[in-house]
Design a protein around this motif. Sequence first.
Motif, PDB file in Angstrom:
ATOM      1  N   THR A  16       2.940 -35.101  15.132  1.00 55.10           N
ATOM      2  CA  THR A  16       3.162 -35.998  16.263  1.00 55.10           C
ATOM      3  C   THR A  16       1.888 -36.437  16.967  1.00 55.10           C
ATOM      4  O   THR A  16       1.952 -37.204  17.938  1.00 55.10           O
ATOM      5  CB  THR A  16       4.096 -35.325  17.289  1.00 55.10           C
ATOM      6  N   GLY A  17       0.727 -35.970  16.511  1.00 58.36           N
ATOM      7  CA  GLY A  17      -0.532 -36.414  17.081  1.00 58.36           C
ATOM      8  C   GLY A  17      -0.965 -35.616  18.298  1.00 58.36           C
ATOM      9  O   GLY A  17      -0.533 -34.490  18.523  1.00 58.36           O
ATOM     10  N   ILE A  18      -1.831 -36.215  19.099  1.00 54.19           N
ATOM     11  CA  ILE A  18      -2.386 -35.546  20.268  1.00 54.19           C
ATOM     12  C   ILE A  18      -1.323 -35.443  21.358  1.00 54.19           C
ATOM     13  O   ILE A  18      -0.682 -36.440  21.723  1.00 54.19           O
ATOM     14  CB  ILE A  18      -3.611 -36.304  20.813  1.00 54.19           C
ATOM     15  N   GLN A  19      -1.152 -34.239  21.882  1.00 57.11           N
ATOM     16  CA  GLN A  19      -0.154 -33.971  22.909  1.00 57.11           C
ATOM     17  C   GLN A  19      -0.834 -33.487  24.182  1.00 57.11           C
ATOM     18  O   GLN A  19      -1.748 -32.668  24.133  1.00 57.11           O
ATOM     19  CB  GLN A  19       0.828 -32.897  22.439  1.00 57.11           C
ATOM     20  N   LYS A  20      -0.396 -34.007  25.315  1.00 53.83           N
ATOM     21  CA  LYS A  20      -0.883 -33.496  26.597  1.00 53.83           C
ATOM     22  C   LYS A  20      -0.111 -32.227  26.938  1.00 53.83           C
ATOM     23  O   LYS A  20       1.117 -32.208  26.907  1.00 53.83           O
ATOM     24  CB  LYS A  20      -0.693 -34.527  27.702  1.00 53.83           C
ATOM     25  N   ALA A  21      -0.826 -31.170  27.230  1.00 52.75           N
ATOM     26  CA  ALA A  21      -0.180 -29.890  27.525  1.00 52.75           C
ATOM     27  C   ALA A  21       0.529 -29.951  28.874  1.00 52.75           C
ATOM     28  O   ALA A  21      -0.063 -30.351  29.878  1.00 52.75           O
ATOM     29  CB  ALA A  21      -1.205 -28.760  27.520  1.00 52.75           C
ATOM     30  N   THR A  22       1.783 -29.550  28.874  1.00 46.45           N
ATOM     31  CA  THR A  22       2.565 -29.450  30.112  1.00 46.45           C
ATOM     32  C   THR A  22       3.170 -28.048  30.189  1.00 46.45           C
ATOM     33  O   THR A  22       4.389 -27.873  30.100  1.00 46.45           O
ATOM     34  CB  THR A  22       3.678 -30.526  30.151  1.00 46.45           C
ATOM     35  N   PRO A  23       2.324 -27.041  30.357  1.00 48.63           N
ATOM     36  CA  PRO A  23       2.814 -25.649  30.335  1.00 48.63           C
ATOM     37  C   PRO A  23       3.775 -25.320  31.449  1.00 48.63           C
ATOM     38  O   PRO A  23       4.532 -24.349  31.358  1.00 48.63           O
ATOM     39  CB  PRO A  23       1.521 -24.825  30.450  1.00 48.63           C
ATOM     40  N   SER A  36       3.219  -9.663  25.310  1.00 43.56           N
ATOM     41  CA  SER A  36       4.309 -10.543  24.911  1.00 43.56           C
ATOM     42  C   SER A  36       3.881 -11.350  23.696  1.00 43.56           C
ATOM     43  O   SER A  36       2.704 -11.371  23.318  1.00 43.56           O
ATOM     44  CB  SER A  36       4.657 -11.514  26.050  1.00 43.56           C
ATOM     45  N   TYR A  37       4.844 -12.026  23.108  1.00 48.48           N
ATOM     46  CA  TYR A  37       4.529 -12.904  21.981  1.00 48.48           C
ATOM     47  C   TYR A  37       3.462 -13.921  22.365  1.00 48.48           C
ATOM     48  O   TYR A  37       2.474 -14.112  21.651  1.00 48.48           O
ATOM     49  CB  TYR A  37       5.795 -13.627  21.506  1.00 48.48           C
ATOM     50  N   HIS A  38       3.651 -14.577  23.503  1.00 45.00           N
ATOM     51  CA  HIS A  38       2.746 -15.658  23.881  1.00 45.00           C
ATOM     52  C   HIS A  38       1.313 -15.162  24.056  1.00 45.00           C
ATOM     53  O   HIS A  38       0.360 -15.834  23.634  1.00 45.00           O
ATOM     54  CB  HIS A  38       3.223 -16.313  25.182  1.00 45.00           C
ATOM     55  N   LEU A  39       1.147 -14.002  24.676  1.00 45.61           N
ATOM     56  CA  LEU A  39      -0.197 -13.481  24.904  1.00 45.61           C
ATOM     57  C   LEU A  39      -0.819 -12.977  23.614  1.00 45.61           C
ATOM     58  O   LEU A  39      -1.960 -13.321  23.273  1.00 45.61           O
ATOM     59  CB  LEU A  39      -0.159 -12.354  25.941  1.00 45.61           C
ATOM     60  N   SER A  40      -0.079 -12.163  22.869  1.00 46.90           N
ATOM     61  CA  SER A  40      -0.655 -11.553  21.668  1.00 46.90           C
ATOM     62  C   SER A  40      -1.004 -12.582  20.608  1.00 46.90           C
ATOM     63  O   SER A  40      -2.010 -12.441  19.898  1.00 46.90           O
ATOM     64  CB  SER A  40       0.301 -10.508  21.091  1.00 46.90           C
ATOM     65  N   ILE A  52       0.999 -23.311  11.587  1.00 42.45           N
ATOM     66  CA  ILE A  52       2.115 -24.070  11.026  1.00 42.45           C
ATOM     67  C   ILE A  52       3.367 -23.223  11.193  1.00 42.45           C
ATOM     68  O   ILE A  52       3.479 -22.142  10.613  1.00 42.45           O
ATOM     69  CB  ILE A  52       1.860 -24.398   9.543  1.00 42.45           C
ATOM     70  N   ARG A  53       4.305 -23.703  12.001  1.00 40.75           N
ATOM     71  CA  ARG A  53       5.471 -22.895  12.337  1.00 40.75           C
ATOM     72  C   ARG A  53       6.652 -23.803  12.673  1.00 40.75           C
ATOM     73  O   ARG A  53       6.524 -25.024  12.730  1.00 40.75           O
ATOM     74  CB  ARG A  53       5.151 -21.980  13.517  1.00 40.75           C
ATOM     75  N   GLY A  54       7.810 -23.207  12.920  1.00 44.94           N
ATOM     76  CA  GLY A  54       9.028 -23.951  13.153  1.00 44.94           C
ATOM     77  C   GLY A  54       9.012 -24.752  14.445  1.00 44.94           C
ATOM     78  O   GLY A  54       8.327 -24.394  15.413  1.00 44.94           O
ATOM     79  N   GLU A  55       9.776 -25.821  14.461  1.00 48.54           N
ATOM     80  CA  GLU A  55       9.828 -26.701  15.621  1.00 48.54           C
ATOM     81  C   GLU A  55      10.449 -26.026  16.836  1.00 48.54           C
ATOM     82  O   GLU A  55      10.318 -26.525  17.960  1.00 48.54           O
ATOM     83  CB  GLU A  55      10.594 -27.974  15.280  1.00 48.54           C
ATOM     84  N   ASP A  56      11.105 -24.881  16.655  1.00 47.52           N
ATOM     85  CA  ASP A  56      11.647 -24.155  17.797  1.00 47.52           C
ATOM     86  C   ASP A  56      10.550 -23.598  18.690  1.00 47.52           C
ATOM     87  O   ASP A  56      10.816 -23.211  19.835  1.00 47.52           O
ATOM     88  CB  ASP A  56      12.577 -23.027  17.328  1.00 47.52           C
ATOM     89  N   LEU A  57       9.322 -23.553  18.186  1.00 45.60           N
ATOM     90  CA  LEU A  57       8.194 -23.054  18.964  1.00 45.60           C
ATOM     91  C   LEU A  57       7.291 -24.178  19.464  1.00 45.60           C
ATOM     92  O   LEU A  57       6.179 -23.932  19.927  1.00 45.60           O
ATOM     93  CB  LEU A  57       7.371 -22.065  18.125  1.00 45.60           C
ATOM     94  N   TYR A  58       7.790 -25.404  19.401  1.00 41.19           N
ATOM     95  CA  TYR A  58       6.992 -26.561  19.819  1.00 41.19           C
ATOM     96  C   TYR A  58       6.520 -26.412  21.267  1.00 41.19           C
ATOM     97  O   TYR A  58       5.333 -26.583  21.575  1.00 41.19           O
ATOM     98  CB  TYR A  58       7.815 -27.840  19.656  1.00 41.19           C
ATOM     99  N   TYR A  59       7.423 -26.086  22.175  1.00 41.65           N
ATOM    100  CA  TYR A  59       7.041 -26.016  23.587  1.00 41.65           C
ATOM    101  C   TYR A  59       6.183 -24.791  23.887  1.00 41.65           C
ATOM    102  O   TYR A  59       5.442 -24.782  24.881  1.00 41.65           O
ATOM    103  CB  TYR A  59       8.279 -26.050  24.475  1.00 41.65           C
ATOM    104  N   ALA A  60       6.254 -23.792  23.042  1.00 40.20           N
ATOM    105  CA  ALA A  60       5.367 -22.641  23.219  1.00 40.20           C
ATOM    106  C   ALA A  60       3.907 -23.056  23.095  1.00 40.20           C
ATOM    107  O   ALA A  60       3.020 -22.443  23.696  1.00 40.20           O
ATOM    108  CB  ALA A  60       5.701 -21.565  22.191  1.00 40.20           C
ATOM    109  N   SER A  61       3.657 -24.107  22.331  1.00 43.09           N
ATOM    110  CA  SER A  61       2.281 -24.584  22.147  1.00 43.09           C
ATOM    111  C   SER A  61       1.689 -25.084  23.456  1.00 43.09           C
ATOM    112  O   SER A  61       0.480 -24.968  23.689  1.00 43.09           O
ATOM    113  CB  SER A  61       2.243 -25.695  21.094  1.00 43.09           C
ATOM    114  N   HIS A  62       2.510 -25.648  24.332  1.00 41.52           N
ATOM    115  CA  HIS A  62       2.029 -26.092  25.647  1.00 41.52           C
ATOM    116  C   HIS A  62       1.499 -24.903  26.440  1.00 41.52           C
ATOM    117  O   HIS A  62       0.415 -24.959  27.028  1.00 41.52           O
ATOM    118  CB  HIS A  62       3.167 -26.765  26.421  1.00 41.52           C
ATOM    119  N   LEU A  63       2.270 -23.828  26.461  1.00 36.17           N
ATOM    120  CA  LEU A  63       1.873 -22.625  27.194  1.00 36.17           C
ATOM    121  C   LEU A  63       0.674 -21.959  26.538  1.00 36.17           C
ATOM    122  O   LEU A  63      -0.275 -21.538  27.214  1.00 36.17           O
ATOM    123  CB  LEU A  63       3.045 -21.642  27.253  1.00 36.17           C
ATOM    124  N   GLN A  64       0.696 -21.868  25.216  1.00 36.74           N
ATOM    125  CA  GLN A  64      -0.390 -21.180  24.521  1.00 36.74           C
ATOM    126  C   GLN A  64      -1.709 -21.933  24.643  1.00 36.74           C
ATOM    127  O   GLN A  64      -2.780 -21.325  24.679  1.00 36.74           O
ATOM    128  CB  GLN A  64       0.018 -20.939  23.075  1.00 36.74           C
TER     129      GLN A  64
END
Length: 290
Positions: free
Chosen positions: A179-186, A202-206, A220-232
């Motif tokens: 999807t290209g460059i994404q602006k992080a909205t954690p 936690s998962y996010h920290l580790s 490279i991971r499932g789309e269910d973790l897409y929003y986790a990328s904002h936080l990470q």
Amino acid sequence: MTQTDKIITRFAPSPSGLLHLGHAYSAKLNYDFAMENGGEFILRIEDIDHLRCKTEYENQIFVDLHWLGLKWPTPVRRQSDHFDDYAAALNKLSDMGLLYPCFCTRRNIREEINESSRAPHLGPKMGPEGLLYPGICKHLTDKEIAEKMAANIPHAMRLNMDKALKLVNEPLYWEDLNTGIQKATPEVMGDVVLARKDFPTSYHLSVVVDDDIQNITHVIRGEDLYYASHLQRLLQHLLGLKTVTYQHHGLLKTKDGNRLAKRDKSITINSLRESGTHPEELDAIISDYL
């Protein structure tokens, strides 16, 4: 390509059950991407949940992935061997004043959300993973915290998202190969839990700590973790860690639209192998679930 330019991917399963067809798909995507780009594929064992993770499942992961034809460097990093790394990251966030103890039970949170829903202007906030934590413990006084600590009330450590965002001086971005460059909205994730008394990370920290230590370049991971990328992406910034490039692939689903899960015994890699399936047949089988 220099060593610093080398693409490094990773597959990081949790040994809490048998790997299924969806895991095979994700592992193969990571492996093939690394091999096609002259890179390296790494296996990591994410076993911080000591209540659910079992040695027999970990051993089966190695068997399953070898059957798929995947190879990786050893020794394999096990998260349970590196709690000191996560504690150091947690302490850094604490020293920055970005953590607060949360003494809420699930019942407390549920009751607070139900109560706030009666006042439309103060209604519960929804995030991509469901209702956000309503901030019950966010404004406890030092005295109140000390009293609860002295009473040995179980607690978690939450990220104070408001304070964390104030330390971001310019917009953060992350790249997804689809999807290209994404602006992080954690902020969409709210005040997430980064550690608990029984689970010191936690998962996010580790995961951001591990990816930095292992020089992972592409996640490279499932789309269910897409929003986790904002936080990470935010955690990478706060901790001064390297950023990575992401790719979120589609999830394998049954004909009725349900995601494949570890409880679906019929499509585990182990059951496929024992039924006489050959690794070369997996691409055709996987396509039926995409």
